[in-house]
Design a protein around this motif. Structure first.
Motif, short mmCIF file in Angstrom:
data_model
loop_
_atom_site.label_atom_id
_atom_site.label_comp_id
_atom_site.label_asym_id
_atom_site.label_seq_id
_atom_site.Cartn_x
_atom_site.Cartn_y
_atom_site.Cartn_z
N GLU A 293 -51.40 11.43 67.64
CA GLU A 293 -52.41 12.45 67.91
C GLU A 293 -53.13 12.19 69.23
N PRO B 81 -59.86 10.21 70.50
CA PRO B 81 -60.51 11.39 71.07
C PRO B 81 -61.05 12.30 69.97
N GLU B 82 -62.31 12.73 70.11
CA GLU B 82 -62.94 13.51 69.04
C GLU B 82 -62.17 14.79 68.75
N ALA B 83 -61.62 15.42 69.78
CA ALA B 83 -60.85 16.64 69.56
C ALA B 83 -59.61 16.35 68.71
N ALA B 84 -58.97 15.20 68.95
CA ALA B 84 -57.81 14.80 68.14
C ALA B 84 -58.24 14.54 66.71
N TYR B 85 -59.39 13.87 66.55
CA TYR B 85 -59.91 13.59 65.22
C TYR B 85 -60.17 14.89 64.46
N ARG B 86 -60.79 15.86 65.11
CA ARG B 86 -61.09 17.13 64.44
C ARG B 86 -59.82 17.88 64.08
N SER B 87 -58.79 17.73 64.90
CA SER B 87 -57.50 18.33 64.57
C SER B 87 -56.94 17.73 63.29
N GLN C 113 -65.73 5.75 71.87
CA GLN C 113 -64.88 6.75 71.26
C GLN C 113 -63.45 6.25 71.32
N HIS D 205 -53.15 14.78 72.32
CA HIS D 205 -54.41 15.20 72.96
C HIS D 205 -54.38 14.93 74.46
#
Length: 408
Positions: free
Chosen positions: A137, A313-319, A310, A141
């Motif tokens: 992930e 990546p927060e965007a990867a986590y939210r995915s 971090q 990202h």
């Protein structure tokens, strides 16, 4: 702390005690999966199989602060079948070697049973899959990987294998379809022929099959269309491991260290087993100490952040936290995970705690309950495989409920 618990200790039974140990008490690669030897083998994986070091790096150890301790072992657990057991009985029945519970970032319970202590490196088994999923992930990202492309776009050696036509997303979510043996894969059971090909269980004297993960994946056979129902399979994760190595030019031990382990402020190096072909076992090879396992859990609870940085990546986590396709998951996950889903090598329960988990064979669990701000890290030796999963999950839910009640 060490708890007085009736957990059977391999040492107390004379397993691998003495120089040399008695012949009938020696654990080898040929007998390490026998019930009487499994406890020692799971706590001493590098003494049985070659392994590569996953460096913790050179940063200071990140503290795990203490909170108000939870009287966990006396909690009553509703088993769902009309029984109520004490948590201590649940821990005994599910073969727990060690457990650490964190609430709001603080340790509220930590215990080691039998021969275990805080320094013991313990096999994580398929919790390794989740680490590999996090790596994939991260690279998606960062634009290094495209989840819509087939595996063969990154590993040309897989063009002639059905593995090669599965997309990264299908591999990540266990919706790829291929087989390694004419024997049907039974949910909840070990893939004997596959593990034999890797070299982690004994081979017959006339064995002429694949030697290591690259030969196994290259020799896979078709088994229907990709993208259908959930189908849990070691091969999907091992294919991701090959893709990660090809894309980054790094071995998995180096990649896990550079992107995750060295940023946790871990107390100890982790390790990953090496197969018969000299390759790291992406699907189930990692081992670590419990406290570092819990640090990984806190990272997953805190939107990919831990130790002041971090990491994911927060965007990867939210995915990832979207969870998977619940319809596709269906009964493929077994009755123990009905109503759940699977995404990016993680299990999602869609319950009142919004919980999800890393799950490994024989009871290794990293259970994260965001709505209860709780992480349960557990090592175990449970040879019943999935039979105890309802009881295990009931115990986790009870812990989260107790912590929620304490702060309400």
């Amino acid at each position: 702390m060490q708890i007085d618990n009736p957990k059977i200790s391999p040492k107390s039974q004379g397993i691998m005690v003495g120089f040399p140990p008695p012949a009938d008490k020696r654990v080898t690669t040929s007998n390490c999966y026998q019930p009487e030897n499994m406890g020692w083998g799971i706590q001493n994986p590098s003494r049985l199989f070659p392994s590569a070091r996953i460096s913790r790096g050179i940063e200071p150890i990140s503290p795990l602060p203490w909170g108000d301790m939870l009287a966990l072992e006396s909690l009553p657990v509703d088993t769902g079948d009309g029984q109520t057991l004490s948590m201590q009985e649940v821990l005994c029945r599910t073969g727990v070697d060690a457990m650490l519970v964190m609430h709001r970032g603080k340790v509220v319970y930590e215990a080691y049973f039998g021969d275990m202590d805080a320094s013991t490196v313990h096999s994580m088994y398929s919790c390794t899959k989740s680490v590999v999923g996090l790596l994939a992930e991260t690279l998606i990202h960062d634009g290094m990987l495209d989840e819509t492309k087939p595996a063969s776009a990154y590993v040309p050696e897989l063009r002639m294998s059905p593995v090669g036509s599965a997309t990264l997303r299908e591999l990540q979510d266990m919706r790829a379809s291929f087989m390694f043996s004419d024997k049907p894969k039974v949910p909840g059971q070990v893939q004997v022929d596959y593990i034999m090909g890797l070299g982690f269980i004994p081979r017959p004297s006339d064995y002429t099959g694949p030697n290591g993960v690259y030969e196994l994946l290259s020799a896979a056979r078709p088994m229907g269309e990709h993208g259908g129902s959930f189908r849990y399979d070691n091969g999907s994760t091992d294919a991701l491991g090959w893709i990660l190595r090809k894309t980054t030019g790094q071995s998995l031990d180096a990649l896990i260290s550079s992107l995750i382990w060295s940023h946790l402020g871990a107390e100890r190096d982790a390790s990953i087993s090496i197969d018969a072909g000299g390759t790291e076992w992406a699907a189930a090879g990692m081992s670590a100490i419990l406290r570092d396992f819990a640090r990984l859990g806190e990272t997953l609870r805190c939107f990919g952040a831990f130790n002041g940085r971090q990491i994911l990546p927060e965007a990867a986590y939210r995915s990832i936290r979207q969870g998977g396709d619940r319809e596709a998951f269906g009964d493929g996950g077994g009755s123990n995970t009905a109503g759940g889903s699977y995404r990016s090598q993680l299990w999602f329960y869609h319950d009142r705690h919004d919980s999800f988990a890393c799950r490994g064979q024989y009871g290794q669990r990293l259970w994260i309950a965001p709505n209860a701000e709780t992480v349960v890290a557990q090592f175990a030796v449970d040879p019943t495989l999935s039979a105890m999963e309802p009881l295990r999950l009931a115990g986790f839910q009870t812990i989260a409920d107790a912590l929620l009640e304490r702060v309400s």
